[in-house]
Enzyme design. Structure first.
Site, PDB file in Angstrom:
ATOM      1  N   HIS A 450       0.841  -1.207   0.000  1.00 14.63           N
ATOM      2  CA  HIS A 450       0.000   0.000   0.000  1.00 14.63           C
ATOM      3  C   HIS A 450       0.876   1.257   0.000  1.00 14.63           C
ATOM      4  O   HIS A 450       0.675   2.168  -0.808  1.00 14.63           O
ATOM      5  CB  HIS A 450      -0.903  -0.051   1.242  1.00 14.63           C
ATOM      6  CG  HIS A 450      -1.702   1.181   1.527  1.00 14.63           C
ATOM      7  ND1 HIS A 450      -3.071   1.197   1.484  1.00 14.63           N
ATOM      8  CD2 HIS A 450      -1.342   2.440   1.886  1.00 14.63           C
ATOM      9  CE1 HIS A 450      -3.512   2.405   1.790  1.00 14.63           C
ATOM     10  NE2 HIS A 450      -2.467   3.176   2.049  1.00 14.63           N
ATOM     11  N   GLU A 451       1.850   1.297   0.910  1.00 15.16           N
ATOM     12  CA  GLU A 451       2.666   2.505   1.042  1.00 15.16           C
ATOM     13  C   GLU A 451       3.665   2.652  -0.107  1.00 15.16           C
ATOM     14  O   GLU A 451       3.737   3.696  -0.744  1.00 15.16           O
ATOM     15  CB  GLU A 451       3.409   2.509   2.389  1.00 15.16           C
ATOM     16  CG  GLU A 451       2.524   2.437   3.622  1.00 15.16           C
ATOM     17  CD  GLU A 451       1.591   3.636   3.794  1.00 15.16           C
ATOM     18  OE1 GLU A 451       1.762   4.650   3.098  1.00 15.16           O
ATOM     19  OE2 GLU A 451       0.670   3.543   4.627  1.00 15.16           O
ATOM     20  N   HIS A 455       0.793   4.248  -2.849  1.00 16.44           N
ATOM     21  CA  HIS A 455       1.040   5.697  -2.839  1.00 16.44           C
ATOM     22  C   HIS A 455       2.288   6.063  -3.640  1.00 16.44           C
ATOM     23  O   HIS A 455       2.397   7.183  -4.144  1.00 16.44           O
ATOM     24  CB  HIS A 455       1.191   6.200  -1.400  1.00 16.44           C
ATOM     25  CG  HIS A 455      -0.069   6.135  -0.593  1.00 16.44           C
ATOM     26  ND1 HIS A 455      -1.293   6.538  -1.078  1.00 16.44           N
ATOM     27  CD2 HIS A 455      -0.292   5.712   0.682  1.00 16.44           C
ATOM     28  CE1 HIS A 455      -2.218   6.370  -0.144  1.00 16.44           C
ATOM     29  NE2 HIS A 455      -1.637   5.861   0.928  1.00 16.44           N
ATOM     30  N   GLU A 508      -6.476   6.612  -1.230  1.00 19.06           N
ATOM     31  CA  GLU A 508      -6.394   5.443  -0.341  1.00 19.06           C
ATOM     32  C   GLU A 508      -6.932   4.203  -1.048  1.00 19.06           C
ATOM     33  O   GLU A 508      -6.399   3.101  -0.895  1.00 19.06           O
ATOM     34  CB  GLU A 508      -7.165   5.688   0.960  1.00 19.06           C
ATOM     35  CG  GLU A 508      -6.559   6.748   1.868  1.00 19.06           C
ATOM     36  CD  GLU A 508      -5.105   6.487   2.219  1.00 19.06           C
ATOM     37  OE1 GLU A 508      -4.696   5.308   2.278  1.00 19.06           O
ATOM     38  OE2 GLU A 508      -4.359   7.464   2.429  1.00 19.06           O
TER      39      GLU A 508
END
EC number: 3.4.14.4
Length: 738
Positions: A450-451, A455, A508
């Site tokens: 995710h990070e 992103h 997100e």
């Protein structure tokens, strides 16, 4: 008693953040560096009270005075003598702990107000008969009169954070609407000013014209003799028939304390990157300059793999109803070397993994800027709440050209996301043991993906102020239309300013989707040490956790206003909708009756169809998300995202009805007790507290030993100076909620 939506239950989970071993391994110099950064973070975190609700600073000051004069055990004797039951006194302790934990009287996760779960007159008797009231009767009485009614009020407009008639926010004065927010954003864009460290105050003049004050957070006021890059912008403007004035000095006395400790930390910095970073942060908070904060962030990105990691400033825009203003936060943490090694291997594979994402290479950054990715044990996290992972800085221009850092907060994950079998709602019995076994490991994988690759991926198509494009207009094709690129970001436009109210949640959702998509890759699972049947279980639990979270998300939806109050949860609901739409029995959500005879529900995921049905559905959705983000196509992006985020009672799921079931069975998020650092001579000591509401209160009572009363006075003065902007707000109820 109040509606259970708006109280924190007496049996709420409370956990202590364990960082003793990581702190023990620091050298004396590293401890001093961590101590002063922690002090800066805790002081700055007080600004969040002023960013939350008009009454939050008064509530904080009242509670702090109460518990400084009598600790929770001493106050208990007085409360019981005043006629409170043990349950009522515990409810008050939980409320106070909640205010400290959220830095205000609205939940940081969900933006819902919470009120004390005991009668107001009883609490009033405890407060007015307390030792604090005996010592300073007038002060305590005034504080109670100022915030007592608002502390308990559940007037419809006061139930949630929001803009205009939709709720309460102190990022904007009470009479501001979404139209005012849009106008202010256009004004800020025209002056190339960032909204991150601003608030907006509106006054309507006698001539009927609106006068807007854009106030920057800084130590300095508007004295023009104090020259800086910002001085020329501190003036009056005419813009689209309205008056604007740019001022500064918001939270000045609080930021003065932040600056003092950043200066002290500089003496213990490990290298020149840290020294220059801190110098720029000092400049930023002194002058009110986001450009200086960007320069500091550039040095921060270059400071690879420090032993003590930290970041501080006006960072996340989740709680601004418009999505542009940053809430103050500051964290200090120590590196967990074993887990960080896995993340470093993920970083080493990142360039290869980026090619697996379902969009053309032209939609990816021109050059992969190898970021830092560490697992950290948090010592201090000041602000309204503690996340599980972070990808920062949030400045688009830096992320595209300089890079970013990823952090996973290991000791937060260990306590905040631990699951107990009896508390596991909406899962089949046969899934529960598997879920408990693999929830933690699968979440490590999801946070990492995710990070770093969520992103951290994707390019924004930009035309700069000179008219030059950062992509080839002739050759780059939109894979959704088969045509050339028709839209992009103009100079001064950012992701947050363009996509505003949906920007946080949309991003997100993109990052969560990348995590689900790439966790199917065997190479990723090998990096984290999973192969064979274990790897398949990690995938299954990661996907199952996401679809369950999509159902749990309904708690954070407000039907009366048809809006979502939490970006991550809205994102998870959208993913649930995408996977339900894929059909073929991949995911089902079925209403049932629980063993207690009350409404219940079951979420099922067919693990045999994750790759054959789930992956292609996610691939199509992810590509659309990225293409619309890259091209800045806010009209199509909003239509796509809001379409999936709509909550209706249409069959077969009947989500509005399911929402009642979710609320019936919801579990409150844990409160987390953090330690303090104390300077004794030249040595820094770690002070830990018990995992209870009383322990959390004690940690805050000991947080500002030198100047607690002075800080409370400052907060009261700052709140009172702007109180006129929110008078009579409660009386105006939103439509349909009177």
């Amino acid at each position: 008693m109040a509606d259970t939506q708006y109280i924190l239950p007496n049996d709420i989970g409370v956990s202590s953040l364990d960082c003793r071993e990581a702190f023990r391994l620091l050298s004396p110099t590293e401890r001093l560096y961590a101590h002063h950064l922690s002090r800066a973070a805790w002081y700055g975190g007080l600004a969040v009270l002023l960013q939350t609700s008009p009454e939050a600073p008064y509530i904080y000051a009242l509670l702090s005075r109460l518990f400084r004069a009598q600790d929770p055990d001493q106050l208990r004797q007085h409360a019981l003598a005043e006629g409170l039951t043990e349950e009522e006194y515990q409810a008050f302790l939980v409320y106070a702990a909640g205010v400290y934990s959220n830095m205000g009287n609205y939940k940081s996760f969900g933006d819902t107000k919470f009120v004390p779960n005991l009668p107001k007159d009883k609490l009033g008797r405890v407060i007015l008969g307390s030792k604090a009231a005996q010592q300073r009767p007038e002060e305590v009485r005034d504080l109670w009169q100022t915030c007592g009614d608002l502390m308990f009020s559940l007037e419809p407009r006061l139930r949630h954070l929001g803009l205009g008639k939709e709720g309460v926010t102190t990022y904007f004065s009470g009479d501001c609407t979404m139209e005012d927010a849009k106008l202010a954003q256009d004004f800020l864009d025209s002056q190339n000013l960032s909204a991150y460290n601003t608030r907006l105050f509106k006054v309507v003049g006698q001539e009927g014209k609106s006068h807007y004050e854009v106030r920057l957070a800084s130590v300095l006021n508007t004295d023009p003799a104090l020259d800086s890059e910002l001085t020329s912008k501190l003036k009056r403007y005419e813009f689209q028939g309205n008056h604007f004035q740019v001022t500064r000095g918001d939270y000045a006395p609080i930021l003065q304390k932040v600056v003092e400790h950043l200066e002290k930390a500089k003496a213990y910095a490990a290298n020149s990157h840290q020294e220059q970073m801190l110098a720029q942060y000092v400049e930023s908070f002194t002058q009110g300059s986001i450009e200086a904060h960007k320069r500091g962030s550039r040095f921060w990105i270059q400071d690879k793999g420090p032993i003590v990691e930290s970041y501080i400033g006006f960072i996340e825009s989740y709680r601004d109803p418009f999505g542009s203003r940053g809430e103050f936060e500051g964290f200090v943490a120590m590196v967990n070397k074993a887990m960080s090694a896995k993340f470093e291997r993920l970083v080493a594979s990142a360039e290869q993994l980026l090619k697996e994402l379902p969009w053309p290479l032209a939609f990816e950054k021109d050059k992969f800027l190898t970021p830092d990715f560490t697992s950290l044990d948090v010592l201090t996290f000041a602000g309204s709440g503690i996340p599980a992972g972070i990808n920062i800085p949030n400045y688009d221009d830096l992320r595209q050209t300089e890079g970013f850092k990823n952090v996973s907060l290991g000791n937060v994950l260990a306590v905040a996301y631990a699951a107990k079998r009896e508390k596991l709602t909406f899962l089949e019995e046969e899934d529960k043991d598997l879920y408990i076994r693999w929830k933690g490991p699968s979440f490590d994988v999801q946070v990492g993906l995710h990070e770093l690759l969520g992103h951290g991926s994707g390019k924004l198509f930009v035309q700069d102020e000179k008219g030059a494009f950062n992509f080839d207009k002739e050759t780059v094709i939109n894979p959704e239309t088969g045509e050339q690129i028709q839209s992009w970001y103009r100079s001064g436009e950012t992701w947050d300013s363009k996509f505003s109210t949906i920007a946080s949640s949309y991003e997100e959702c993109r990052a969560e989707s990348v995590g689900l998509y790439l966790c199917l890759n065997p190479q990723v699972l090998e990096i984290f040490g999973f192969e064979g049947a274990d790897a398949e279980d990690v995938i299954y639990v990661n996907w199952l956790n996401m679809v369950r979270a999509g159902l749990l998300a309904l708690e954070f939806y407000t039907p009366e206003a048809a809006n979502w109050r939490q970006a991550h949860m809205q994102a998870r609901f959208v993913i649930l909708r995408v996977l339900l739409e894929a059909g073929e029995g991949l995911v089902t959500v079925t209403p049932t009756t629980g063993s207690d005879g009350r409404p219940d529900a079951r979420v099922r995921l067919d693990r045999s169809k994750i790759r054959s049905v789930g992956r292609p559905a996610l691939e199509r959705f992810l590509r659309r998300l990225q293409v619309l983000k890259s091209t800045g196509d806010v009209v199509a992006g909003r239509a796509l995202y809001e379409g999936y985020a709509a909550v209706t009672d249409a069959p077969p799921e009947c989500f509005l009805t399911l929402r009642d079931t979710v609320l019936l069975r919801k579990e409150s998020r844990k409160l987390i007790v953090q330690p303090n650092t104390r300077l004794e001579g030249s040595e820094v000591q770690l002070v830990e507290y018990e995992a209870s509401a009383a322990g959390l209160i004690r940690s805050f009572c000991e947080r500002f030993p030198e100047d607690g009363p002075e800080l409370e006075e400052v907060l009261i003065q700052l709140a009172a100076a702007d109180a006129r902007f929110w008078r009579n707000q409660a009386q105006e109820a939103p439509p349909g909620q009177a």
